[in-house]
Design a protein around this motif. Structure first.
Motif, short mmCIF file in Angstrom:
data_model
loop_
_atom_site.label_atom_id
_atom_site.label_comp_id
_atom_site.label_asym_id
_atom_site.label_seq_id
_atom_site.Cartn_x
_atom_site.Cartn_y
_atom_site.Cartn_z
N LYS A 1 0.83 -1.21 0.00
CA LYS A 1 0.00 0.00 0.00
C LYS A 1 0.86 1.26 0.00
CE LYS A 1 -3.90 -2.23 0.51
NZ LYS A 1 -4.48 -2.74 -0.69
N VAL A 2 2.10 1.15 0.49
CA VAL A 2 3.04 2.27 0.47
C VAL A 2 3.57 2.48 -0.94
CG1 VAL A 2 5.26 3.13 1.34
CG2 VAL A 2 3.69 1.96 2.89
N VAL A 3 3.89 1.37 -1.61
CA VAL A 3 4.39 1.44 -2.98
C VAL A 3 3.33 2.09 -3.86
CG1 VAL A 3 5.10 0.07 -4.98
CG2 VAL A 3 5.93 -0.54 -2.70
N GLY A 4 3.74 3.09 -4.62
CA GLY A 4 2.82 3.82 -5.48
C GLY A 4 2.30 5.11 -4.85
N THR A 5 2.56 5.31 -3.56
CA THR A 5 2.12 6.53 -2.89
C THR A 5 2.93 7.71 -3.39
OG1 THR A 5 1.53 5.27 -0.91
CG2 THR A 5 1.77 7.65 -0.64
N GLU A 6 2.27 8.80 -3.68
CA GLU A 6 2.91 10.00 -4.22
C GLU A 6 3.80 10.66 -3.16
OE1 GLU A 6 2.57 10.55 -7.41
OE2 GLU A 6 1.04 9.01 -7.62
N VAL A 7 4.85 11.35 -3.65
CA VAL A 7 5.77 12.08 -2.79
C VAL A 7 5.82 13.52 -3.27
CG1 VAL A 7 8.15 12.26 -1.93
CG2 VAL A 7 7.16 10.00 -2.40
N TYR A 8 5.72 14.44 -2.31
CA TYR A 8 5.73 15.88 -2.57
C TYR A 8 6.82 16.53 -1.74
CZ TYR A 8 1.02 14.66 -4.09
OH TYR A 8 -0.05 14.07 -4.72
N ASN A 9 7.24 17.72 -2.14
CA ASN A 9 8.13 18.48 -1.27
C ASN A 9 7.29 19.44 -0.44
OD1 ASN A 9 7.64 20.73 -2.93
ND2 ASN A 9 9.65 20.67 -3.89
N SER A 10 7.94 20.16 0.45
CA SER A 10 7.23 21.06 1.37
C SER A 10 6.48 22.16 0.64
CB SER A 10 8.22 21.67 2.36
OG SER A 10 8.88 20.66 3.07
N ALA A 11 6.92 22.50 -0.58
CA ALA A 11 6.25 23.55 -1.37
C ALA A 11 5.04 23.00 -2.12
CB ALA A 11 7.24 24.16 -2.37
N GLY A 12 4.79 21.69 -2.01
CA GLY A 12 3.63 21.09 -2.67
C GLY A 12 3.91 20.54 -4.05
N GLU A 13 5.17 20.63 -4.52
CA GLU A 13 5.52 20.09 -5.84
C GLU A 13 5.54 18.57 -5.80
OE1 GLU A 13 8.77 22.57 -8.07
OE2 GLU A 13 9.35 22.31 -5.97
N LEU B 1 7.07 15.20 -6.60
CA LEU B 1 8.42 14.78 -6.92
C LEU B 1 8.49 13.39 -7.54
CD1 LEU B 1 10.28 15.97 -3.70
CD2 LEU B 1 10.16 17.13 -5.92
N GLY B 2 7.59 12.52 -7.16
CA GLY B 2 7.64 11.15 -7.64
C GLY B 2 6.69 10.29 -6.84
N GLU B 3 7.01 9.00 -6.77
CA GLU B 3 6.20 8.08 -5.98
C GLU B 3 7.10 7.02 -5.37
OE1 GLU B 3 4.54 4.77 -9.05
OE2 GLU B 3 3.43 6.64 -8.97
N ILE B 4 6.60 6.39 -4.34
CA ILE B 4 7.35 5.34 -3.68
C ILE B 4 7.39 4.12 -4.60
CG2 ILE B 4 7.55 3.81 -1.67
CD1 ILE B 4 7.98 6.78 -1.00
N MET C 1 12.23 6.16 -3.88
CA MET C 1 11.32 6.98 -4.67
C MET C 1 11.74 6.99 -6.13
SD MET C 1 10.39 11.01 -4.27
CE MET C 1 11.80 11.58 -5.17
N SER C 2 10.78 6.78 -7.01
CA SER C 2 11.07 6.92 -8.44
C SER C 2 10.95 8.39 -8.80
CB SER C 2 10.11 6.07 -9.28
OG SER C 2 8.78 6.47 -9.07
N PHE C 3 11.84 8.86 -9.66
CA PHE C 3 11.92 10.28 -9.97
C PHE C 3 12.41 10.45 -11.39
CE2 PHE C 3 14.63 14.17 -10.00
CZ PHE C 3 13.67 15.11 -9.69
N GLY C 4 11.74 11.29 -12.14
CA GLY C 4 12.19 11.61 -13.49
C GLY C 4 11.81 10.55 -14.50
N GLY C 5 12.27 10.71 -15.68
CA GLY C 5 11.99 9.76 -16.74
C GLY C 5 10.58 9.92 -17.28
N PHE C 6 10.29 9.13 -18.30
CA PHE C 6 8.96 9.15 -18.92
C PHE C 6 8.59 7.72 -19.26
CE2 PHE C 6 6.23 9.53 -22.73
CZ PHE C 6 5.18 10.22 -22.14
#
Length: 131
Positions: A25-37, A39-42, A59-64
């Motif tokens: 349930k954690v995997v796939g959860t979105e990750v944000y920074n303090s500014a609300g941007e 960033l990726g997902e677990i 955390m996965s980050f970047g790519g397409f």
């Protein structure tokens, strides 16, 4: 009957939900920074097989569409769950994350390497984790 649950793991939050969650349930959860941007997902969680504690959230980050994606091991202690966003918040700017320790799908690190672990925890200014 006496409740044998200790600590906060079994306690209820203000919304009535417990703080216990399955890893899938954690995997796939979105990750944000303090500014609300966003960033990726677990992508994964890394556990200490002796203590059972979560050491990293990867955390996965970047790519397409999975191409060029990087994976960033974040010390679990750097994540705070935000129930309003329905995701985790980390105190990082996008620029800081871009320079953070990372790996690609074909180059997973040796999680038992203490030097590598120290470099990750030092980068984020997180307290040391004894493996």
């Amino acid at each position: 009957m006496h409740n044998q649950t200790t600590g906060t793991a079994g306690s209820a939050t203000g919304s009535g939900h417990t703080t216990i969650i399955a890893a899938d349930k954690v995997v796939g959860t979105e990750v944000y920074n303090s500014a609300g941007e966003h960033l990726g997902e677990i992508h994964d969680v890394i556990l200490d097989k002796i203590s059972g504690k979560v050491v990293y959230a990867v955390m996965s980050f970047g790519g397409f569409l999975g191409i060029g994606e990087q994976y960033h091991p974040l010390p679990w202690s750097t994540l705070k769950y935000d129930s309003e966003r329905g995701g985790y918040v980390v105190p990082l700017t996008r620029e800081r994350l871009e320079n953070a320790p990372s790996y690609r799908a074909d180059g997973e690190p040796d999680w038992s390497d203490r030097k590598y672990g120290k470099s990750v925890f030092d980068y984020y200014g997180a307290g040391p984790y004894m493996m």
